[in-house]
Design a protein around this motif. Structure first.
Motif, short mmCIF file in Angstrom:
data_model
loop_
_atom_site.label_atom_id
_atom_site.label_comp_id
_atom_site.label_asym_id
_atom_site.label_seq_id
_atom_site.Cartn_x
_atom_site.Cartn_y
_atom_site.Cartn_z
N PRO A 182 66.83 56.00 86.34
CA PRO A 182 67.47 57.28 86.67
C PRO A 182 66.92 58.39 85.79
N ASP A 183 67.11 59.60 86.20
CA ASP A 183 66.57 60.75 85.46
C ASP A 183 67.38 61.06 84.21
N HIS A 184 68.57 60.49 84.12
CA HIS A 184 69.48 60.81 83.03
C HIS A 184 70.19 59.52 82.62
N TYR A 185 69.94 59.05 81.39
CA TYR A 185 70.56 57.79 80.95
C TYR A 185 70.68 57.79 79.44
N SER A 186 71.49 56.85 78.93
CA SER A 186 71.72 56.73 77.49
C SER A 186 71.22 55.39 76.98
N LEU A 187 70.76 55.40 75.73
CA LEU A 187 70.28 54.19 75.07
C LEU A 187 71.04 54.02 73.76
N GLU A 188 71.39 52.77 73.44
CA GLU A 188 72.01 52.46 72.16
C GLU A 188 70.95 51.82 71.27
N TRP A 189 70.61 52.49 70.17
CA TRP A 189 69.61 51.97 69.25
C TRP A 189 70.30 51.24 68.10
N ASP A 190 70.38 49.92 68.22
CA ASP A 190 70.94 49.11 67.14
C ASP A 190 69.90 48.83 66.07
N THR A 191 68.63 49.00 66.42
CA THR A 191 67.54 48.74 65.48
C THR A 191 67.37 49.92 64.53
N PRO A 192 67.27 49.69 63.23
CA PRO A 192 67.05 50.81 62.29
C PRO A 192 65.81 51.61 62.66
N LYS A 193 65.89 52.92 62.43
CA LYS A 193 64.78 53.80 62.83
C LYS A 193 63.47 53.43 62.14
N GLN A 194 63.55 53.00 60.88
CA GLN A 194 62.32 52.65 60.18
C GLN A 194 61.64 51.44 60.80
N VAL A 195 62.44 50.53 61.37
CA VAL A 195 61.88 49.36 62.04
C VAL A 195 61.23 49.77 63.36
N LEU A 196 61.92 50.63 64.12
CA LEU A 196 61.34 51.14 65.35
C LEU A 196 60.05 51.90 65.09
N ALA A 197 60.06 52.70 64.03
CA ALA A 197 58.87 53.48 63.69
C ALA A 197 57.70 52.55 63.38
N SER A 198 57.95 51.50 62.61
CA SER A 198 56.89 50.55 62.28
C SER A 198 56.38 49.85 63.53
N ARG A 199 57.30 49.51 64.43
CA ARG A 199 56.89 48.85 65.69
C ARG A 199 55.98 49.74 66.51
N LEU A 200 56.17 51.07 66.44
CA LEU A 200 55.38 52.03 67.20
C LEU A 200 54.19 52.56 66.40
N SER A 201 53.99 52.00 65.21
CA SER A 201 52.89 52.40 64.33
C SER A 201 52.93 53.89 64.00
N VAL A 202 54.11 54.39 63.68
CA VAL A 202 54.25 55.76 63.18
C VAL A 202 55.10 55.70 61.91
N ARG A 203 54.92 56.66 61.04
CA ARG A 203 55.73 56.72 59.83
C ARG A 203 57.14 57.17 60.19
N PRO A 204 58.16 56.73 59.44
CA PRO A 204 59.54 57.10 59.76
C PRO A 204 59.76 58.60 59.86
N GLU A 205 59.12 59.38 58.96
CA GLU A 205 59.29 60.82 59.01
C GLU A 205 58.63 61.42 60.26
N THR A 206 57.52 60.82 60.69
CA THR A 206 56.87 61.27 61.93
C THR A 206 57.74 60.96 63.13
N PHE A 207 58.33 59.77 63.12
CA PHE A 207 59.22 59.36 64.21
C PHE A 207 60.39 60.34 64.33
N SER A 208 61.01 60.68 63.20
CA SER A 208 62.13 61.63 63.21
C SER A 208 61.68 63.01 63.70
#
Length: 229
Positions: free
Chosen positions: A168-194
């Protein structure tokens, strides 16, 4: 093994090809682990005798960089197996470390038991090879994304791939994973991710409230990808 865990495990791709006798042997030799957030299951280089099926929780697979920074290789969700490919390594050692991101329940499966089944069944071998080929294809696709796309595009792809069925064009996501972990998974620094998230908020493409990320304009995110390709 509890009844719900048994039913869920039976539906996993690794075990759907087993007959009742073989699956009974899996049940009798499997062992339940309950691990707390931050607790390790194994470290890179440890001797490998088991693979795992995650019943509940979240586990990160990672390696340490030369500077000691954790680089997240994969995030294992409930219902997934991991470390099964190690069965085919010449040296039975885990190539990554595994750590629980939040309190988790896992089942340890003896590699020697499952290898015995593979030696008995060509059909089971082909079934497993097919899934490993699919995983290899996904890994190659991910390498392309990490090497050919900029950080903003990688974050947006992650948002789009997390969309519920029907996209859908409009939806919500619940991020239970810490942002620093998501950032590492995407190969970006946490500050870049934010910073990327803040930019998307200013463009009114998403909104963030605590652990809830609301995608306000799915097509708008796709347009950003197109402009950056």
């Amino acid at each position: 093994m509890n009844e719900q865990g048994l039913n869920d495990l039976r539906l996993n791709f690794l075990f759907t090809g087993l007959n009742d006798e073989q699956f009974t042997q899996i049940r009798e030799t499997a062992r339940l682990l309950e691990v707390n957030e931050g607790e390790h299951l194994f470290h890179c280089g440890d001797v490998a005798s088991h693979f795992f099926w995650l019943q509940q929780g979240l586990v990160q697979l990672y390696r340490l960089s030369p500077s000691g920074e954790e680089k997240v290789i994969d995030l294992i969700q409930a219902g997934q197996t991991f470390a099964e490919a190690v069965m085919f390594f010449k040296h039975n050692q885990y190539p990554v470390s595994a750590k629980s991101v939040r309190d988790s329940q896992l089942w340890m499966i003896e590699m020697s038991v499952f290898l015995g089944f593979l030696q008995e069944s060509n059909e089971l071998c082909l079934h497993m090879l097919g899934d490993m080929s699919r995983r290899l294809h996904n890994a190659i696709k991910e390498i392309d994304q990490l090497t050919l796309q900029n950080a903003s595009v990688r974050v947006i792809h992650f948002l789009l791939q997390s969309a519920p069925p029907g996209q859908p064009d409009h939806y919500s996501l619940e991020w239970d994973t810490p942002k620093q972990v998501l950032a590492s998974r995407l190969s970006v620094r946490p500050e870049t991710f934010s910073r990327i998230l803040q930019q998307l908020i200013r463009q009114q493409l998403i909104s963030v409230n605590g652990k809830t990320v609301e995608v306000l304009d799915h097509q708008g995110l796709r347009k950003v990808i197109t402009l950056n390709e």
